[in-house]
Design a protein around this motif. Structure first.
Motif, PDB file in Angstrom:
ATOM      1  N   ASP A  32      40.284  34.861  44.933  1.00 21.21           N
ATOM      2  CA  ASP A  32      40.559  34.895  43.491  1.00 21.21           C
ATOM      3  C   ASP A  32      42.067  34.956  43.240  1.00 21.21           C
ATOM      4  O   ASP A  32      42.583  34.329  42.314  1.00 21.21           O
ATOM      5  CB  ASP A  32      39.869  36.106  42.853  1.00 21.21           C
ATOM      6  CG  ASP A  32      39.178  35.749  41.541  1.00 21.21           C
ATOM      7  OD1 ASP A  32      39.246  34.561  41.159  1.00 21.21           O
ATOM      8  OD2 ASP A  32      38.593  36.634  40.908  1.00 21.21           O
ATOM      9  N   HIS A  82      33.720  43.693  39.651  1.00 21.83           N
ATOM     10  CA  HIS A  82      34.794  42.708  39.800  1.00 21.83           C
ATOM     11  C   HIS A  82      35.403  42.534  38.405  1.00 21.83           C
ATOM     12  O   HIS A  82      34.802  41.922  37.541  1.00 21.83           O
ATOM     13  CB  HIS A  82      34.190  41.400  40.322  1.00 21.83           C
ATOM     14  CG  HIS A  82      35.153  40.260  40.457  1.00 21.83           C
ATOM     15  ND1 HIS A  82      35.567  39.778  41.684  1.00 21.83           N
ATOM     16  CD2 HIS A  82      35.793  39.492  39.538  1.00 21.83           C
ATOM     17  CE1 HIS A  82      36.399  38.749  41.504  1.00 21.83           C
ATOM     18  NE2 HIS A  82      36.550  38.561  40.202  1.00 21.83           N
ATOM     19  N   HIS A 115      38.599  41.670  35.659  1.00 23.95           N
ATOM     20  CA  HIS A 115      39.839  40.945  35.372  1.00 23.95           C
ATOM     21  C   HIS A 115      40.629  41.680  34.295  1.00 23.95           C
ATOM     22  O   HIS A 115      40.086  42.481  33.543  1.00 23.95           O
ATOM     23  CB  HIS A 115      39.539  39.503  34.953  1.00 23.95           C
ATOM     24  CG  HIS A 115      39.323  38.605  36.140  1.00 23.95           C
ATOM     25  ND1 HIS A 115      40.325  37.839  36.675  1.00 23.95           N
ATOM     26  CD2 HIS A 115      38.231  38.394  36.903  1.00 23.95           C
ATOM     27  CE1 HIS A 115      39.849  37.178  37.719  1.00 23.95           C
ATOM     28  NE2 HIS A 115      38.580  37.492  37.891  1.00 23.95           N
ATOM     29  N   ASN A 124      43.614  40.184  38.497  1.00 26.36           N
ATOM     30  CA  ASN A 124      42.409  40.953  38.838  1.00 26.36           C
ATOM     31  C   ASN A 124      42.744  42.443  38.842  1.00 26.36           C
ATOM     32  O   ASN A 124      43.897  42.827  38.690  1.00 26.36           O
ATOM     33  CB  ASN A 124      41.947  40.568  40.250  1.00 26.36           C
ATOM     34  CG  ASN A 124      41.293  39.207  40.311  1.00 26.36           C
ATOM     35  OD1 ASN A 124      41.884  38.202  39.927  1.00 26.36           O
ATOM     36  ND2 ASN A 124      40.067  39.165  40.797  1.00 26.36           N
TER      37      ASN A 124
HETATM   38 ZN   LIG Z   1      37.352  36.672  39.424  1.00 25.40          ZN
END
Ligand SMILES: [Zn+2]
Length: 531
Positions: free
Chosen positions: A15, A205, A207, A241
């Motif tokens: 990512d 996960h 952002h 992230n």
């Molecule tokens: Zn991502």
């Protein structure tokens, strides 16, 4: 009470590699995965095998000692069987410990982006998990747009996650792909999921689009999630992230987390985290964020004079954690606002015991103030301050003398008919009785001067081979009637130490020369070069 294990999953190489302007070579990827492995990260997601030559090469052999190297890719395509999908085949063939599938979990995306049915998407998840489990891989499912999907259709989003879990996926990862979900929403939704799927199989996960990726991560952990996905320095597309470099110290040093959870990062490894963070910036060829929590140069810096003496007496009163624990340093800034106590403390830190009534102290304070009035900024240039103080109070050896330098910039048409600008510098240096003349070429006059200056310092050359300039900043200031140029140069050496030096002059070459000279002299001093 026994502590629960929290697992860290790094996706800097997957990512993080989506970041605008970031392009990892195979060597970069290997260096970063080694760093992550040494740090104690549980999972290193390294890319998409089969998607490009670099990732395919990465996954051609075993790459870690402890971390589980994870390959990332899509679940089988709709309307195909698992055995007849080349993308899936490349994923299964990768030399990886784990496979992380990404799948849609928002019914709207299933219809619009995937152009398939809800049921076919669930079948694709089940088939893919089964295929990877069959060859002995640990399996993760990244549920893309999970939070938006859950808000729109909770039953379907949950069904996607359950499909993977029921098929034997080790982790179901809830992704806030757009990064727009807020911590209280993350807490509530993760809590609801953990009633259906045990939290020690649920990951987060996040952002950073509302600058709450780290907060969202902690909200998920508090609600039951036991795997954290993130990147070094929060690298990632758009706003990045969740930043593992902020998350790890918080997990280790804040009792709310450290008393409840164990992570794979040892206390010793935590002491290297500042260096890991800076090493990533070096690889990306960018300056480190001075204001980064825990690891930034300013994270433990204090300016106000009234606080200085208190900090030295009782650092805890002004610091939320001890800087050494994360490999950082306490810093007191010397500036024109600083009083004697600040100066004394800073001198003490660099190893000078000066009595507070010592007349040299007033001279130094006057000198700092005078220089700051014409554009110097010592709070930003620790190494130049130390040299100034040593020159005034103690001794700085005259290692070498630059008798003369000459810089020349030429624009001409080359053999190919292109207009090019070439810079050359010649430096005449006296080291002891030896007179050395070096020439250098660079993409600009300062670069050429730097090359020439560091080419041959005679008996001192060995001390500066590890010296590297990592950042060069120029500002034009209006001091009085004339514009002057302030140059700040950041340097690093083979031990990972960093320092900043300064030069001020109406002439940019001259200002750069001062800062370069200070950097070299500082390096010789710190390396204990003989006078
Ligand atoms: Zn991502």
């Amino acid at each position: 009470m026994a502590r629960e294990r929290l697992y860290l999953f790094d996706t800097t190489l997957r990512d993080g590699a989506q970041t605008n302007g970031v392009d990892f070579t195979l060597a970069d990827k290997l260096a970063i995965s080694r760093m992550l492995d040494d740090l104690g990260i549980d999972y290193v997601e390294a890319g998409y095998p089969g998607a490009n030559p670099i990732d395919t090469a990465f996954f051609a052999e075993k790459r870690s000692a402890h971390a589980k190297i994870t390959a990332f890719g899509m679940t089988r395509r709709p309307g195909r069987s698992a055995s007849n999908d080349p993308g899936l085949a490349a994923l299964l063939a990768a030399e990886a410990d784990a496979i992380c599938f990404v799948a849609k979990s928002w019914d709207y995306h299933v219809r619009v982006a995937l152009e398939t049915t809800d049921e076919e998407n669930l079948a694709s998840i089940r088939d893919s998990v089964r295929a990877a489990k069959a060859i002995g891989r640990e399996v993760l499912l990244d549920c893309e747009h999970f939070f938006d999907g859950y808000k729109a259709n909770p039953a379907y989003a949950l069904a996607c996650a359950k499909a993977a879990y029921d098929e034997g996926a080790r982790w179901v990862v809830l992704c806030d792909t757009n990064g727009g979900t807020l911590p209280h929403e993350v807490g509530k939704i993760v809590g609801e999921i953990c009633e259906q799927i045990p939290g020690d199989h649920v990951g987060i996960h996040a952002h950073n689009d509302t600058e709450q990726a780290v907060a969202n991560t902690f909200a998920a952990v508090r609600a039951g999630a036991r795997q954290i996905q993130g990147t070094l320095n929060g690298l990632g597309e758009r706003c990045g992230n969740a930043n593992l470099v902020s998350i790890i110290p918080t997990l280790k040093l804040k009792p709310d987390f450290s008393e409840k959870f164990d992570i794979g990062v040892s206390d010793e490894a935590l002491g290297h985290i500042a260096r890991v963070s800076h090493a990533l910036d070096d690889l990306l060829n960018r300056a480190a964020d001075r204001h980064a929590p825990y690891v930034g140069e300013s994270a433990f810096a204090t300016k106000a004079g009234i606080h200085a003496s208190a900090i030295m007496k009782e650092p805890k009163t002004y610091e939320h954690v001890a800087p050494e624990l994360v490999g950082n340093k306490r810093k007191l800034l010397v500036s024109d606002q600083s009083g004697r106590s600040n100066l004394l403390v800073e001198l003490d830190r660099i190893g000078f015991a000066v009595d507070k009534d010592d007349p040299r102290l007033s001279r130094l304070l006057d000198e700092v103030k005078e220089r700051e009035a014409i554009g110097y900024a010592y709070e930003a240039a620790d190494a130049s301050f130390e040299l100034l103080a040593r020159r005034l109070l103690g001794k700085v050896p005259r290692y070498f003398e630059v008798e003369k330098f000459d810089v020349n910039v030429e624009q001409r048409v080359n053999a190919k008919g292109e207009r090019v600008t070439v810079s050359q510098a010649v430096v005449k240096v006296k080291v002891g009785d030896e007179l050395l003349i070096s020439a250098g070429e660079g993409n600009g006059p300062v670069n050429a001067l730097d090359v020439a200056l560091r080419k041959d310092l005679g008996k001192y050359q060995g001390y500066i081979t590890g010296l590297e300039l990592t950042d060069y900043r120029v500002r034009i200031l209006n001091a009085g009637t004339e514009a002057v140029t302030r140059v700040l140069i950041e340097s690093e050496d083979e031990t990972g130490d960093r320092w900043t030096t300064i030069g001020v002059s109406p002439n940019i070459i001259d200002a750069s020369f001062q800062a370069l000279m200070d950097s070299i002299v500082y390096k010789l001093l710190k390396s204990g070069a003989p006078a």
